[in-house]
Design an enzyme around this catalytic site. Structure first.
Site, PDB file in Angstrom:
ATOM      1  NE  ARG A  78      -0.706   1.549   4.956  1.00  0.00           N
ATOM      2  CZ  ARG A  78       0.309   0.778   4.598  1.00  0.00           C
ATOM      3  NH1 ARG A  78       1.300   1.280   3.910  1.00  0.00           N
ATOM      4  NH2 ARG A  78       0.337  -0.505   4.932  1.00  0.00           N
ATOM      5  CD  GLU A 136       8.643  -1.096  -3.361  1.00  0.00           C
ATOM      6  OE1 GLU A 136       7.919  -0.406  -2.606  1.00  0.00           O
ATOM      7  OE2 GLU A 136       8.944  -2.257  -3.108  1.00  0.00           O
ATOM      8  CE  LYS A 179      14.980   1.281   5.972  1.00  0.00           C
ATOM      9  NZ  LYS A 179      14.041   1.234   7.112  1.00  0.00           N
ATOM     10  CE  LYS A 224      -3.421  -2.176   3.049  1.00  0.00           C
ATOM     11  NZ  LYS A 224      -4.065  -2.071   4.398  1.00  0.00           N
ATOM     12  N   GLY A 225       2.116   1.082   0.331  1.00  0.00           N
ATOM     13  CA  GLY A 225       2.966   2.227   0.650  1.00  0.00           C
ATOM     14  C   GLY A 225       3.148   3.270  -0.441  1.00  0.00           C
ATOM     15  CB  VAL A 232      10.945   6.595   7.561  1.00  0.00           C
ATOM     16  CG1 VAL A 232      12.297   7.147   7.974  1.00  0.00           C
ATOM     17  CG2 VAL A 232      11.084   5.726   6.313  1.00  0.00           C
ATOM     18  CG  ASP A 249       2.462   0.273   7.385  1.00  0.00           C
ATOM     19  OD1 ASP A 249       3.352   0.069   6.538  1.00  0.00           O
ATOM     20  OD2 ASP A 249       1.966  -0.625   8.083  1.00  0.00           O
TER      21      ASP A 249
HETATM   22  P1  IMP Z   1      12.417  -4.751   1.521  1.00  0.00           P
HETATM   23  O1  IMP Z   1      11.877  -5.997   0.889  1.00  0.00           O
HETATM   24  O2  IMP Z   1      13.200  -5.034   2.766  1.00  0.00           O
HETATM   25  O3  IMP Z   1      13.201  -3.891   0.540  1.00  0.00           O
HETATM   26  O4  IMP Z   1      11.222  -3.871   2.039  1.00  0.00           O
HETATM   27  C1  IMP Z   1      10.046  -3.799   1.384  1.00  0.00           C
HETATM   28  C2  IMP Z   1       8.922  -3.179   2.140  1.00  0.00           C
HETATM   29  O5  IMP Z   1       9.163  -3.100   3.559  1.00  0.00           O
HETATM   30  C3  IMP Z   1       8.717  -1.749   1.700  1.00  0.00           C
HETATM   31  O6  IMP Z   1       8.006  -1.691   0.486  1.00  0.00           O
HETATM   32  C4  IMP Z   1       7.939  -1.222   2.884  1.00  0.00           C
HETATM   33  O7  IMP Z   1       6.594  -1.574   2.764  1.00  0.00           O
HETATM   34  C5  IMP Z   1       8.554  -1.941   4.068  1.00  0.00           C
HETATM   35  N1  IMP Z   1       9.565  -1.086   4.722  1.00  0.00           N
HETATM   36  C6  IMP Z   1      10.903  -1.186   4.685  1.00  0.00           C
HETATM   37  N2  IMP Z   1      11.486  -0.204   5.413  1.00  0.00           N
HETATM   38  C7  IMP Z   1      10.461   0.528   5.911  1.00  0.00           C
HETATM   39  C8  IMP Z   1      10.412   1.720   6.717  1.00  0.00           C
HETATM   40  O8  IMP Z   1      11.411   2.313   7.142  1.00  0.00           O
HETATM   41  N3  IMP Z   1       9.156   2.181   7.009  1.00  0.00           N
HETATM   42  C9  IMP Z   1       8.015   1.585   6.557  1.00  0.00           C
HETATM   43  N4  IMP Z   1       8.023   0.501   5.799  1.00  0.00           N
HETATM   44  C10 IMP Z   1       9.242  -0.030   5.465  1.00  0.00           C
END
Ligand code: IMP
Length: 176
Positions: A164, A98, A130, A42-43, A152, A158
């Site tokens: 959100r 994203e 990140k 949803k982000g 964050v 969220d």
């Molecule tokens: P990844 O697979 O670790 O790259 O992370 C994917 C998902 O984790 C992102 O699309 C976010 O929904 C969530 N996510 C990662 N870091 C954060 C953050 O700092 N705040 C909120 N959601 C996060």
């Protein structure tokens, strides 16, 4: 985590400026014609809305939803596609939109999945990057803001489905 504290990191003006810069870079790189934006729910719902308007060119818009299993603030690497595309992407210029790339594991699964649809091109735009937690060898082509450590929220992001709606981005700090 007890009642968390939110520390302002990026104002709405700062985010708007970065979205304009992202749109300008994308417009420079893409030939005339439609881009298919694939928002990751949803982000990315606010970013898709703002980016589509900032691009000022014909766009098709679709959404996917992925679930990654992990604890409250980190990913386990097990990713499942919960909602797939509704539009065909074959021979289209597809841009994944994203909210944040953290480990990159979600993006890697999505990227591989979309490639199977044989798009003409496939790139990634992320508002936040990140890099310190990156586990997958994947990079966003367009990055709005690079972040160091920290979890964050706001502008679509969220913590347990909260925050959100906030127009700014905040660092979530553990409460007392
Ligand atoms: P990844 O697979 O670790 O790259 O992370 C994917 C998902 O984790 C992102 O699309 C976010 O929904 C969530 N996510 C990662 N870091 C954060 C953050 O700092 N705040 C909120 N959601 C996060």
């Amino acid at each position: 985590m007890s009642q968390p504290h939110l520390r302002l990191l990026f104002s709405r003006e700062h985010i708007a400026e970065r979205v304009q810069q992202l749109a300008a870079a994308i417009n420079r790189d893409y030939p005339d014609g439609e881009i298919l934006l694939v928002g990751v729910l949803k982000g990315s719902f606010l970013l898709v809305a703002d980016l589509a308007r900032a691009l000022g060119r014909p766009c098709l818009i679709d959404f996917v939803r992925l679930a990654s299993y992990g604890n409250e603030t980190s990913s386990s690497g097990l990713v499942e596609i919960r909602k797939d595309l509704e539009l065909p992407i074959r021979d289209r210029d597809v841009l994944i939109v994203e909210d944040i790339v953290d480990t990159g594991l979600t993006l890697e699964v999505l990227y591989r999945h979309l490639l199977q649809g044989r798009p003409r091109s496939l790139k990634v735009c992320a508002l936040l990057d990140k890099r310190c937690h990156r586990q997958a060898a994947i990079e966003a082509d367009y990055v709005g803001i690079r972040l160091e450590e920290g979890f964050v929220v706001g502008y679509g992001l969220d913590y347990q489905e909260r925050y959100r709606h906030l127009p700014e981005i905040y660092l979530l700090e553990p409460g007392a």
